[in-house]
Design a protein around this motif. Structure first.
Motif, mmCIF file in Angstrom:
data_model
loop_
_atom_site.group_PDB
_atom_site.id
_atom_site.type_symbol
_atom_site.label_atom_id
_atom_site.label_comp_id
_atom_site.label_asym_id
_atom_site.label_seq_id
_atom_site.Cartn_x
_atom_site.Cartn_y
_atom_site.Cartn_z
ATOM 1 N N THR A 26 4.909 4.046 -2.120
ATOM 2 C CA THR A 26 4.985 5.305 -1.395
ATOM 3 C C THR A 26 4.713 6.501 -2.280
ATOM 4 O O THR A 26 3.586 6.946 -2.360
ATOM 5 C CB THR A 26 6.343 5.494 -0.690
ATOM 6 N N ALA A 29 2.386 9.383 -0.763
ATOM 7 C CA ALA A 29 1.073 8.892 -0.348
ATOM 8 C C ALA A 29 1.124 8.272 1.043
ATOM 9 O O ALA A 29 1.647 7.191 1.220
ATOM 10 C CB ALA A 29 0.571 7.861 -1.347
ATOM 11 N N HIS A 30 0.587 8.974 2.008
ATOM 12 C CA HIS A 30 0.659 8.463 3.383
ATOM 13 C C HIS A 30 -0.545 8.957 4.200
ATOM 14 O O HIS A 30 -1.656 8.560 3.890
ATOM 15 C CB HIS A 30 1.970 8.864 4.034
ATOM 16 N N ALA A 103 -2.576 6.828 1.489
ATOM 17 C CA ALA A 103 -2.205 5.428 1.249
ATOM 18 C C ALA A 103 -2.447 4.683 2.553
ATOM 19 O O ALA A 103 -2.020 5.136 3.614
ATOM 20 C CB ALA A 103 -0.752 5.291 0.829
ATOM 21 N N HIS A 105 -1.382 2.246 4.559
ATOM 22 C CA HIS A 105 -0.302 1.316 4.901
ATOM 23 C C HIS A 105 -0.726 0.383 6.027
ATOM 24 O O HIS A 105 -1.334 0.821 7.008
ATOM 25 C CB HIS A 105 0.935 2.090 5.340
ATOM 26 N N PHE A 161 4.823 7.670 10.618
ATOM 27 C CA PHE A 161 4.398 9.013 10.249
ATOM 28 C C PHE A 161 4.140 9.790 11.528
ATOM 29 O O PHE A 161 3.627 9.245 12.501
ATOM 30 C CB PHE A 161 3.158 8.971 9.351
HETATM 31 CU CU LIG Z 1 2.884 6.180 2.282
#
Ligand SMILES: [Cu+2]
Length: 172
Positions: A26, A29-30, A103, A105, A161
């Motif tokens: 994490t 970073a998303h 990131a 995910h 998110f």
């Molecule tokens: Cu993330």
């Protein structure tokens, strides 16, 4: 062992625990919707004046199942304020939402809501998405200024998110 060394060791142990409790990979970073400009994208662009969200528009992470633009994060609470001065982007009866990830995910699904009603859902297949992709969402059941709440449900953590996008449907 001196007390100073002991306390340093305690801090190190606490830091290690904090990292253990964070979902893998994490940090900050998303991802978020960059276009039409979401509330956090408008903060990042300086279109409106915001708190810390301006530095990390990709970080609106919270437990799954919320219906909140801030994902329950008090430090991002301006995102929940419908009267904060957000620009509503003119769109047609279908809108293309561009995602920008920092990131990738593994994803259960993306969901789009208006007024608490599910408008569209896109299956993520439990795999990692690309860093940039778009969804075309049919908004023909709605008109005028609306707030679209998008939820990105991560497949391998309890979290999602959250992104709110203000649009003017049928104005384009
Ligand atoms: Cu993330």
């Amino acid at each position: 062992m001196s007390s100073r060394i002991r306390s340093t060791a305690a801090v190190a142990a606490a830091t290690a625990l904090a990292f253990t409790l964070m979902p893998a990979g994490t940090a900050s970073a998303h991802g978020y919707i960059s276009n039409p400009p979401s509330r956090q994208a408008q903060c990042a662009a300086g279109t409106v004046s915001c708190g810390p969200i301006q530095w990390e528009p990709q970080s609106v992470e919270g437990p799954k199942g919320l219906m909140s633009c801030s994902g329950g994060n008090q430090i991002f609470s301006e995102l929940d304020d419908d009267n904060y001065g957000w620009d509503a982007t003119p769109v047609g009866t279908t809108a293309t939402f561009d995602w920008n990830l920092t990131a990738a995910h593994a994803t259960a699904e993306w969901e789009y809501f208006i007024d608490g009603q599910l408008v569209d859902s896109v299956d993520g297949g439990g795999v990692q998405p690309p860093f940039n992709f778009s969804h075309d969402v049919d908004l023909s059941g709605y008109s005028g200024e609306q707030t679209v709440l998008a939820r990105w449900n991560v497949a391998d953590t309890p979290n999602a998110f959250y992104v709110c996008v203000d649009v003017n449907i049928g104005a384009l």
